[in-house]
Design a protein around this motif. Structure first.
Motif, PDB file in Angstrom:
ATOM      1  N   LEU A   1      -8.405   3.346   0.597  1.00 41.98           N
ATOM      2  CA  LEU A   1      -7.837   2.875   1.709  1.00 41.98           C
ATOM      3  C   LEU A   1      -6.975   3.700   2.252  1.00 41.98           C
ATOM      4  CD1 LEU A   1      -7.013  -0.798  -0.222  1.00 41.98           C
ATOM      5  CD2 LEU A   1      -8.834  -0.078   1.051  1.00 41.98           C
ATOM      6  N   PRO A   2      -7.226   3.884   3.821  1.00 42.61           N
ATOM      7  CA  PRO A   2      -6.275   4.587   4.420  1.00 42.61           C
ATOM      8  C   PRO A   2      -4.731   3.741   4.470  1.00 42.61           C
ATOM      9  CG  PRO A   2      -8.109   4.336   5.817  1.00 42.61           C
ATOM     10  CD  PRO A   2      -8.138   3.479   4.469  1.00 42.61           C
ATOM     11  N   MET A   3      -3.712   4.499   4.288  1.00 42.95           N
ATOM     12  CA  MET A   3      -2.126   3.900   4.319  1.00 42.95           C
ATOM     13  C   MET A   3      -1.805   3.992   5.843  1.00 42.95           C
ATOM     14  SD  MET A   3      -0.369   5.372   0.918  1.00 42.95           S
ATOM     15  CE  MET A   3      -0.429   7.049   1.278  1.00 42.95           C
ATOM     16  N   PRO A   4      -0.990   2.749   6.010  1.00 41.59           N
ATOM     17  CA  PRO A   4      -0.532   2.855   7.371  1.00 41.59           C
ATOM     18  C   PRO A   4       0.825   4.040   7.570  1.00 41.59           C
ATOM     19  CG  PRO A   4       0.469   1.231   5.789  1.00 41.59           C
ATOM     20  CD  PRO A   4      -0.581   1.611   5.152  1.00 41.59           C
ATOM     21  N   GLU A   5       1.083   4.230   8.702  1.00 42.25           N
ATOM     22  CA  GLU A   5       1.933   5.279   8.858  1.00 42.25           C
ATOM     23  C   GLU A   5       3.433   4.692   8.731  1.00 42.25           C
ATOM     24  OE1 GLU A   5       1.347   8.363  10.243  1.00 42.25           O
ATOM     25  OE2 GLU A   5      -0.664   7.860  10.056  1.00 42.25           O
ATOM     26  N   GLU A   6       4.164   5.889   7.991  1.00 45.72           N
ATOM     27  CA  GLU A   6       5.455   5.410   7.664  1.00 45.72           C
ATOM     28  C   GLU A   6       6.289   5.262   9.113  1.00 45.72           C
ATOM     29  OE1 GLU A   6       7.396   7.733   4.532  1.00 45.72           O
ATOM     30  OE2 GLU A   6       5.436   8.248   3.771  1.00 45.72           O
ATOM     31  N   ARG A   7       7.166   4.364   8.860  1.00 45.46           N
ATOM     32  CA  ARG A   7       8.085   3.902   9.891  1.00 45.46           C
ATOM     33  C   ARG A   7       9.626   3.801   9.565  1.00 45.46           C
ATOM     34  NH1 ARG A   7       4.464  -0.726   9.975  1.00 45.46           N
ATOM     35  NH2 ARG A   7       2.700  -0.417  10.957  1.00 45.46           N
ATOM     36  N   ARG A   8      10.471   4.206  10.568  1.00 44.06           N
ATOM     37  CA  ARG A   8      11.772   4.439  10.196  1.00 44.06           C
ATOM     38  C   ARG A   8      12.557   3.436  10.996  1.00 44.06           C
ATOM     39  NH1 ARG A   8      12.771   8.662   7.065  1.00 44.06           N
ATOM     40  NH2 ARG A   8      11.500  10.320   7.037  1.00 44.06           N
TER      41      ARG A   8
ATOM     42  N   GLN B   1       0.928  -1.241  -0.056  1.00 42.52           N
ATOM     43  CA  GLN B   1       0.115  -0.090   0.019  1.00 42.52           C
ATOM     44  C   GLN B   1       0.839   1.271   0.000  1.00 42.52           C
ATOM     45  OE1 GLN B   1      -2.777  -0.085   3.244  1.00 42.52           O
ATOM     46  NE2 GLN B   1      -3.888  -1.819   2.411  1.00 42.52           N
ATOM     47  N   LEU B   2       1.868   1.206   0.718  1.00 40.23           N
ATOM     48  CA  LEU B   2       2.853   2.489   0.858  1.00 40.23           C
ATOM     49  C   LEU B   2       3.800   2.621  -0.370  1.00 40.23           C
ATOM     50  CD1 LEU B   2       4.081   2.109   4.573  1.00 40.23           C
ATOM     51  CD2 LEU B   2       2.640   4.037   3.693  1.00 40.23           C
TER      52      LEU B   2
ATOM     53  N   ALA C   1      -9.268  12.063   1.895  1.00 33.50           N
ATOM     54  CA  ALA C   1      -8.533  12.254   3.086  1.00 33.50           C
ATOM     55  C   ALA C   1      -6.980  12.199   2.798  1.00 33.50           C
ATOM     56  CB  ALA C   1      -8.829  11.248   4.122  1.00 33.50           C
ATOM     57  N   PRO C   2      -6.502  12.670   3.955  1.00 33.83           N
ATOM     58  CA  PRO C   2      -4.731  12.726   3.738  1.00 33.83           C
ATOM     59  C   PRO C   2      -4.494  11.067   3.728  1.00 33.83           C
ATOM     60  CG  PRO C   2      -5.497  14.222   5.339  1.00 33.83           C
ATOM     61  CD  PRO C   2      -6.409  13.470   5.095  1.00 33.83           C
ATOM     62  N   ARG C   3      -3.102  10.847   2.929  1.00 37.48           N
ATOM     63  CA  ARG C   3      -2.574   9.585   3.122  1.00 37.48           C
ATOM     64  C   ARG C   3      -3.683   8.573   2.924  1.00 37.48           C
ATOM     65  NH1 ARG C   3       2.235   8.734   4.625  1.00 37.48           N
ATOM     66  NH2 ARG C   3       1.806   6.812   5.330  1.00 37.48           N
TER      67      ARG C   3
END
Length: 657
Positions: A650-657, A324-325, A579-581
């Motif tokens: 679809l709402p995307m998951p939050e980005e992680r580092r 998704q990302l 919506a955002p993202r």
């Protein structure tokens, strides 16, 4: 390769032509061999010329005017081997030999030798139709020795053979290429060339580099030419390319994006293909992963490199989150087709524009030549063609416009896109939709055709640019506009026949009972969705006949009512608050699907390198950024594909580092 003659300076008093041995100006010394090769004796007031003991006649006699002796240019120049011409517009006589031209202008003392101007001892003149030039000036500019005794004038000069050659082929590889030397030597006086010598001539050059190859030739009198040289560039043999790549690091977490950098090189910068294996954008199982890159150059030489990365046990993203990302727009990823049905469907209404659309799709399979569709239309019309050739031979499809009015009419064509001919139905539909979307974005200028009363012409020439072979599918969209009521006929015919001449002899093809043929109105449809999308998973269903009801129309060939099954050819538009993202994706629900969408003015294919094969695949259309966006979407449901389709938000998951 570079060609060069041995360098010499030119001064008009010395007048050392490139085609003659150098002489010392007026002193008239002989050539390097110590003797002149040519001698010409002239007598005042006589046409007689004695050249090397042989008598010939000039066009005009040797004539003295105000102390200057003149002779016809053509007569004396031909003895030197020159070709004489005349330019009536500039009133110039020319003498050309070996790429060098001497120009004499009538009634002028200026003489041009190449790009150098010489002042003659008398003006060029015309006598009884012959261009007369001063003998002394001729001697000076040709490097001849001139002597006068009483009424006799003697000219002596040396005519040398000219060494010349070419090297073939143009590309020479060390140790490989057989070199051919093409003889272009000649003698201005027509003598035979009997001998030659070379410097640096090689049939095969063993090492790369630049070689100056020089040639001299000798004529039957023993005279040697000036040297003629060609610089030959010898290339090194082609070396295999060198495959090489890097990754941004060597250890990754599960679901962490990997960046691959192809740094492969080739000695000729001629890598024509790169074949990767194992270069996944991310891995979802721990352990060592092998990645291989193979590169091939233009001569088929290859090189391969394999490197490894290590995947730790730590999870950054799951497979679903990663897709998704990071799946690029226009590409696809795997989903659970059954889970899509659990996503709430978004209700919508639609507003229809009174746009006209012709769908020529029945019979979808042509079995004979004839007229596939016939109707009378005016204004803006969108045409959709989608057919399979089963006639058994090549045919062309034509759109013929006929002016049925008593005054002149105009027909214009603008946006157009076609797919095929091809054996794959999905490919034809996909390409036609993609190219039509691209054309809509580019907004081409309308091309107008004028029709006199009763006149018929073929328009939309892309339809018949390539013959449709047996068992091939052809699909196309095209926009037409008229200023009067025009009769349109879709004609399927042997390419050797003239569709306009054959019109009256053709009959309308019978319908196949399965596919759609007709003219439809309100064919531009704006879907109205009032709620913002993307704050939670939602889907918009298209082509389902329930919410997205089918258009009604009329078959212009029979007058019967027609239903536009699938709403193919309808131009849809949506303006959405998103919506955002949010990930916007397309999921095929009825089977395979391949087409294109215009998202915020950019064409996004479904998909770039493949198609959606079933309900377990989704194509990425767009992602919003970190703030709400207004998203504009325009599309046509692609011919040759299956419906319905679901557009997912679809709402995307939050980005992680």
């Amino acid at each position: 390769m570079k060609s060069s003659y041995k360098s010499r300076s030119f001064k008009w008093l010395l007048a050392a032509s490139l085609l003659f041995s150098p002489v010392s100006g007026l002193s008239g010394q002989a050539d390097a061999a110590g003797a002149y090769t040519d001698k010409l004796v002239l007598q005042q007031n006589s046409k007689v010329m004695v050249h090397n003991g042989r008598q010939t006649l000039a066009q005009q006699p040797l004539t003295a005017i105000k102390g200057v002796s003149y002779l016809p240019l053509k007569s004396i120049a031909s003895l030197y081997g020159y070709k004489v011409g005349y330019n009536a517009s500039s009133r110039e006589a020319t003498a050309t030999l070996g790429g060098k031209t001497i120009r004499f202008k009538l009634n002028s003392a200026d003489v041009w030798v190449g790009s150098d101007k010489v002042k003659a001892n008398g003006a060029t003149m015309s006598q009884n139709g012959s261009t007369m030039v001063p003998v002394r000036t001729w001697a000076q500019i040709t490097g001849s020795r001139l002597s006068v005794s009483g009424g006799s004038i003697t000219l002596q000069w040396s005519t040398l053979p000219q060494a010349d050659f070419a090297v073939w082929p143009s590309e020479i590889i060390a140790g490989k290429t057989q070199v051919t030397y093409l003889d272009r030597s000649y003698h201005p006086g027509g003598l035979n060339i009997v001998n030659e010598r070379w410097e640096n001539r090689q049939t095969v050059f063993s090492t790369p580099g630049q070689y100056v190859v020089t040639r001299w030739v000798q004529d039957e009198r023993g005279q040697w030419s000036e040297p003629y040289s060609v610089t030959v560039t010898v290339k090194a043999p082609n070396q295999p390319p060198e495959a090489y790549f890097t990754t941004d690091k060597s250890v990754y977490r599960i679901g962490e994006k990997i960046e691959y950098h192809d740094l492969s090189t080739d000695d000729r910068n001629d890598i024509v293909s790169r074949k990767w294996s194992g270069n996944e954008p991310a891995f979802f199982e721990p352990g060592e992963k092998l990645i291989t890159l193979e590169v091939t150059d233009g001569e088929g030489l290859t090189d391969r490199i394999t490197k490894s990365v290590y995947i730790s046990d730590e999870v950054l993203y799951t497979k679903e989150e990663f897709d998704q990302l990071f799946t690029p727009a226009g590409e696809k990823y795997g989903i659970s087709g059954g889970s899509v049905l659990q996503i709430p469907s978004v209700p919508y209404t639609f507003k229809s524009e009174k746009a006209q659309m012709v769908r020529s799709n029945s019979p979808e399979t042509w079995l004979e030549e004839g007229i596939a569709y016939d109707d009378q239309l005016s204004g803006n019309v969108r045409f959709l063609f989608h057919n399979l050739n089963k006639i058994g031979r090549n045919v062309n499809m034509y759109l013929v416009a006929t002016n049925i009015n008593s005054t002149t009419a105009k027909v214009g064509t603008s946006s157009y896109g076609s797919g095929g001919p091809t054996q794959y139905v999905s490919t034809a539909g996909k390409l036609a939709t993609d190219r039509y979307m691209q054309s809509l974005v580019s907004k081409p200028a309308t091309e107008w055709t004028t029709l006199k009363p009763g006149e018929s012409k073929v328009i939309m020439h892309g339809l018949h640019s390539v013959p449709i072979k047996p068992n091939q599918v052809f699909s196309a969209y095209g926009d037409v506009v008229t200023d009067k009521l025009i009769r349109f006929r879709v004609v399927v015919l042997d390419p050797a026949k003239d569709p306009v001449q054959e019109l009256d002899s053709l009959s309308v093809m019978p319908r196949d009972g399965l596919h759609v043929r007709g003219t439809f109105y309100e064919a531009n449809r704006e879907l109205v969705i009032t709620e913002p999308l993307g704050y939670e998973p939602k889907r918009v269903v298209l082509g389902d006949r329930k919410m997205d009801t089918y258009l009604s129309g009329i078959d212009g060939t029979t007058g019967r009512l027609e239903l536009n099954l699938g709403n193919f050819g309808v131009l849809y538009h949506m303006n959405l608050e998103v919506a955002p993202r949010t990930l916007i994706a397309l999921n095929a629900r009825g089977g395979h699907y391949a087409g294109s969408f215009i998202i915020n003015g950019q064409v996004v294919p479904v998909t770039k390198n493949s198609i959606l094969k079933n309900q377990n695949e989704a194509a990425v259309l767009y992602r919003t950024g970190n703030s709400p966006e207004n998203v504009s979407i325009t599309f046509i449901l692609a011919s040759g594909s299956n419906l319905p389709v679901a557009m997912l938000f679809l709402p995307m998951p939050e980005e992680r580092r």
